[in-house]
Enzyme design. Structure first.
Site, short mmCIF file in Angstrom:
data_model
loop_
_atom_site.label_atom_id
_atom_site.label_comp_id
_atom_site.label_asym_id
_atom_site.label_seq_id
_atom_site.Cartn_x
_atom_site.Cartn_y
_atom_site.Cartn_z
N CYS A 37 -6.79 -1.13 2.33
CA CYS A 37 -7.28 0.26 2.46
C CYS A 37 -7.89 0.63 1.12
CB CYS A 37 -6.10 1.16 2.80
SG CYS A 37 -6.42 2.93 2.64
N HIS A 38 -8.77 1.61 1.15
CA HIS A 38 -9.41 2.01 -0.10
C HIS A 38 -8.38 2.45 -1.15
CE1 HIS A 38 -13.07 3.00 -2.28
NE2 HIS A 38 -12.30 3.91 -2.86
N THR A 39 -7.24 2.94 -0.70
CA THR A 39 -6.21 3.39 -1.65
C THR A 39 -5.63 2.21 -2.45
OG1 THR A 39 -5.72 5.20 -0.13
CG2 THR A 39 -4.10 4.79 -1.86
N HIS A 55 -0.37 -1.56 2.00
CA HIS A 55 0.42 -0.57 2.75
C HIS A 55 -0.05 -0.43 4.19
CE1 HIS A 55 -3.06 1.64 1.25
NE2 HIS A 55 -2.89 2.48 2.26
N GLU A 56 -0.87 -1.37 4.69
CA GLU A 56 -1.37 -1.25 6.08
C GLU A 56 -1.08 -2.59 6.74
OE1 GLU A 56 -5.18 1.12 6.71
OE2 GLU A 56 -5.81 -0.78 7.56
N CYS A 100 13.01 10.51 7.48
CA CYS A 100 14.47 10.32 7.54
C CYS A 100 15.12 11.18 8.62
CB CYS A 100 15.10 10.61 6.18
SG CYS A 100 15.22 12.37 5.78
N CYS A 123 16.09 15.37 5.94
CA CYS A 123 15.82 16.12 4.71
C CYS A 123 15.17 17.46 5.04
CB CYS A 123 14.96 15.29 3.75
SG CYS A 123 13.22 15.19 4.23
N CYS A 157 11.72 16.93 6.61
CA CYS A 157 11.76 16.43 7.99
C CYS A 157 12.25 17.50 8.95
CB CYS A 157 12.66 15.19 8.08
SG CYS A 157 11.89 13.70 7.42
N CYS A 190 8.25 13.43 3.85
CA CYS A 190 9.71 13.26 3.84
C CYS A 190 10.15 13.11 2.38
CB CYS A 190 10.09 12.00 4.64
SG CYS A 190 11.81 11.48 4.43
N ARG A 203 10.98 9.41 -1.58
CA ARG A 203 9.69 9.56 -2.25
C ARG A 203 9.80 9.40 -3.77
NH1 ARG A 203 5.74 9.20 -4.35
NH2 ARG A 203 3.65 10.02 -3.97
N CYS A 245 -2.09 2.84 8.41
CA CYS A 245 -2.70 3.84 7.53
C CYS A 245 -4.00 4.45 8.06
CB CYS A 245 -2.93 3.29 6.12
SG CYS A 245 -3.58 4.57 5.03
N ARG A 250 -12.54 -2.66 7.93
CA ARG A 250 -11.24 -3.21 7.53
C ARG A 250 -11.29 -4.74 7.55
NH1 ARG A 250 -9.94 1.06 5.23
NH2 ARG A 250 -7.93 2.08 5.64
N1 LIG Z 1 -4.82 11.19 2.85
C1 LIG Z 1 -4.42 10.02 3.33
O1 LIG Z 1 -3.32 9.90 3.89
C2 LIG Z 1 -5.32 8.83 3.23
C3 LIG Z 1 -5.07 7.68 4.01
C4 LIG Z 1 -5.99 6.63 3.95
C5 LIG Z 1 -7.04 6.67 3.07
N2 LIG Z 1 -7.22 7.78 2.30
C6 LIG Z 1 -8.37 7.90 1.41
O2 LIG Z 1 -9.49 8.20 2.25
C7 LIG Z 1 -10.69 7.76 1.60
C8 LIG Z 1 -11.50 6.91 2.56
O3 LIG Z 1 -10.84 5.69 2.81
P1 LIG Z 1 -11.62 4.49 3.55
O4 LIG Z 1 -10.67 3.35 3.58
O5 LIG Z 1 -12.24 4.97 4.80
O6 LIG Z 1 -12.75 4.23 2.44
P2 LIG Z 1 -14.20 3.55 2.54
O7 LIG Z 1 -14.54 3.19 1.14
O8 LIG Z 1 -14.21 2.50 3.57
O9 LIG Z 1 -15.17 4.72 3.04
C9 LIG Z 1 -15.78 5.65 2.21
C10 LIG Z 1 -17.18 5.95 2.73
O10 LIG Z 1 -17.74 7.00 1.93
C11 LIG Z 1 -19.10 6.73 1.66
N3 LIG Z 1 -19.48 7.43 0.43
C12 LIG Z 1 -19.18 7.11 -0.85
N4 LIG Z 1 -19.68 8.03 -1.70
C13 LIG Z 1 -20.31 8.95 -0.94
C14 LIG Z 1 -21.01 10.16 -1.24
N5 LIG Z 1 -21.16 10.58 -2.48
N6 LIG Z 1 -21.52 10.88 -0.22
C15 LIG Z 1 -21.37 10.45 1.08
N7 LIG Z 1 -20.71 9.30 1.41
C16 LIG Z 1 -20.18 8.58 0.42
C17 LIG Z 1 -19.17 5.20 1.57
O11 LIG Z 1 -20.48 4.72 1.79
C18 LIG Z 1 -18.18 4.80 2.66
O12 LIG Z 1 -18.83 4.65 3.91
C19 LIG Z 1 -10.25 7.04 0.34
O13 LIG Z 1 -10.29 7.96 -0.74
C20 LIG Z 1 -8.79 6.68 0.63
O14 LIG Z 1 -8.06 6.49 -0.55
C21 LIG Z 1 -6.39 8.85 2.36
N1 LIG Z 2 -0.22 8.18 -6.06
C1 LIG Z 2 -1.39 8.85 -5.64
C2 LIG Z 2 -1.15 9.47 -4.28
C3 LIG Z 2 -2.32 9.28 -3.46
C4 LIG Z 2 -2.12 9.88 -2.08
O1 LIG Z 2 -2.37 11.07 -1.90
N2 LIG Z 2 -1.69 9.10 -1.13
C5 LIG Z 2 -1.66 9.52 0.26
C6 LIG Z 2 -1.73 8.30 1.09
S1 LIG Z 2 -3.20 7.40 0.82
C7 LIG Z 2 -3.04 6.13 1.91
O2 LIG Z 2 -4.13 5.36 1.88
C8 LIG Z 2 -0.35 10.23 0.60
O3 LIG Z 2 0.26 9.98 1.62
N3 LIG Z 2 0.05 11.14 -0.21
C9 LIG Z 2 1.29 11.85 -0.05
C10 LIG Z 2 2.36 11.19 -0.87
O4 LIG Z 2 2.03 10.29 -1.66
O5 LIG Z 2 3.53 11.58 -0.74
C11 LIG Z 2 -1.80 9.92 -6.61
O6 LIG Z 2 -0.92 10.45 -7.29
O7 LIG Z 2 -3.01 10.19 -6.67
ZN LIG Z 3 -4.30 3.68 3.12
ZN LIG Z 4 13.03 13.22 5.45
#
Ligand SMILES: NC(=O)c1ccc[n+]([C@@H]2O[C@H](COP(=O)([O-])OP(=O)(O)OC[C@H]3O[C@@H](n4cnc5c(N)ncnc54)[C@H](O)[C@@H]3O)[C@@H](O)[C@H]2O)c1
Ligand SMILES: N[C@@H](CCC(=O)N[C@@H](CSCO)C(=O)NCC(=O)O)C(=O)O
Ligand SMILES: [Zn+2]
Ligand SMILES: [Zn+2]
Length: 379
Positions: A47-49, A69-70, A99, A102, A105, A113, A117, A177, A372
């Site tokens: 994943c991008h993360t 993580h995926e 859990c 907590c 939850c 949760c 964490r 994820c 992916r």
């Molecule tokens: N909040 C969460 O729980 C959670 C879970 C999973 C992933 N994420 C985050 O979500 C984001 C996306 O993840 P992904 O795996 O789909 O990533 P990815 O890199 O596959 O997709 C990102 C897309 O954004 C486009 N992009 C980049 N810069 C741009 C811009 N300036 N304007 C428009 N488009 C632009 C890219 O071309 C690409 O298609 C990442 O930051 C990841 O860390 C968050």
């Molecule tokens: N350690 C990072 C946290 C980044 C973040 O926000 N992670 C998401 C999941 S990304 C999955 O691809 C998330 O679930 N956040 C809630 C949590 O971490 O409890 C930072 O500090 O930037």
């Molecule tokens: Zn992820």
């Molecule tokens: Zn919990």
């Protein structure tokens, strides 16, 4: 040979330092302690993360560590007091624990949760505040409580979703994820209604899953925004109805969208991790009710900004982690939806490699056409 209670030596990809190629090492994986589960990981995606933490942008990033993580796998052994899974169960490790006890939850207001964490944020297990991984006696940090770039991992029992054994693990690993995050951002966090106009910034796996969720919610227009114009053809299959490349416009992208939509969209989603785009995503929302959901993860030190007037005049800024899904309860439900062909998963998998090729898989993330990449851990 029975491995339960024994240290297992297996292959894992160790990130020794940020931005340095991962190294496949012989890693010692300790047996699970009370409240822990040791899992044989069979498939893991990137994943991008993972790239974000490996790139040194994560304030919680600790090295050396085992990222990932995926994933999906099979329980090898369980520690004392683990009641909900047993050896042989098919599972998805969940970085967002559940859990059920907590404050978080029990609140009924969030999927976050609090039980483990504090430990997962510093790369250790809660029971003895140590790692279960080592290389020649040197401890290696866990990551996000999952560390799936390994043939075996140890996770907290509150971070394990037991799934239908009929589900193909090489596919449903994605339900750890990106796909749930996008679907849940629409269904749980924004609660998009039929007829809504939706804008999605970033059409990677997460953004495409937002499109899929918005289509199933009955959105009337789904506007995809990406700097890669090749994304539109792919995005159409996930429900995107219009495409904008910001590079084709001189005006700020939020203005372009406001002009196209008679005042702005009902819902927008930032799926990139770029704080200036987060501002655009908020400001392209309709006055009075438009809601913007931050999904992307922004680097350490980055902050969002906008004129408070944007909020005073009714726009709402929200964020989502794992799409608001309660992991242990709802990941099995998502797997069942996949088995019933109610959600896509296979369509997000563009590449298959094995764990030994993980550095190539990180490179692929920057290439056109990659959504992916699923790694088999069978090196
Ligand atoms: N909040 C969460 O729980 C959670 C879970 C999973 C992933 N994420 C985050 O979500 C984001 C996306 O993840 P992904 O795996 O789909 O990533 P990815 O890199 O596959 O997709 C990102 C897309 O954004 C486009 N992009 C980049 N810069 C741009 C811009 N300036 N304007 C428009 N488009 C632009 C890219 O071309 C690409 O298609 C990442 O930051 C990841 O860390 C968050
Ligand atoms: N350690 C990072 C946290 C980044 C973040 O926000 N992670 C998401 C999941 S990304 C999955 O691809 C998330 O679930 N956040 C809630 C949590 O971490 O409890 C930072 O500090 O930037
Ligand atoms: Zn992820
Ligand atoms: Zn919990």
């Amino acid at each position: 040979m029975a491995t339960q209670g024994q240290v297992i030596t297996c292959k894992a990809a160790v990130a020794w330092e940020p931005n340095k190629p991962l190294v496949i090492e012989d890693v010692q994986v300790d047996p699970p302690q009370a409240g822990e589960v040791r899992i044989k990981i069979l498939y893991t995606a990137l994943c991008h993360t993972d790239a974000y933490t490996w790139g040194g942008k994560d304030p919680e990033g600790l090295f050396p560590c085992i990222l990932g993580h995926e994933a999906a796998g099979i329980v090898e052994s369980v520690g004392e007091s683990v009641t909900e899974v047993q050896p042989g169960d098919h599972v998805i490790p969940c970085y967002q624990a559940e859990c059920r006890e907590c404050k978080f939850c029990k609140s009924g207001k969030t999927n976050l949760c609090g039980k483990v964490r504090a430990a997962t944020g510093v790369g250790i297990m809660m029971n003895d505040r140590k790692s279960r991984f080592s290389v020649n006696g040197k401890p290696i940090y866990h990551f996000m409580g999952t560390s799936t770039f390994s043939q075996y991992t140890v996770v907290h029992d509150v971070s394990v979703a037991k799934i239908d054994p009929k589900a193909p693990l090489e596919k449903v690993c994605l339900l750890g994820c990106g796909v749930p995050t996008g679907l849940g951002a629409v269904w749980n966090t924004a609660k998009v209604e039929a007829g809504s106009i939706v804008a999605i910034f970033g059409l990677g796996t997460v953004g495409l899953a937002v499109a899929e969720g918005a289509k199933s919610a009955g959105a009337s227009r789904i506007i995809g925004i990406d700097i890669d114009s090749n994304k539109f053809d792919i995005a159409k299959n996930f429900g995107v109805t219009e495409f904008i490349n910001p590079k084709d416009h001189d005006k700020p992208i939020q203005q372009v969208i406001v002009d196209l939509t008679d005042g702005g969209v009902d819902y927008s989603f930032e799926c990139i991790g770029n704080v200036s785009i987060m501002r655009s995503a908020l400001e392209c929302c309709h006055k009075g009710w438009g809601t913007s959901v931050i999904v992307g993860v922004a680097a350490s030190g980055q902050e969002i900004s906008t004129r408070p007037f944007q909020l005073v005049t009714g726009r709402v800024w929200k964020g989502t982690a794992f799409g608001g899904f309660k992991s242990r309860s709802q990941v099995p439900w998502l797997v069942d939806k996949y088995l019933k062909k109610e959600i896509k998963v296979d369509e997000y998998i563009t590449h298959n490699l094995n764990l030994g090729e993980i550095n190539k898989a990180f490179d692929l993330m920057h290439e056109r056409g990659c959504l992916r990449c699923v790694l088999s851990t069978d090196i």
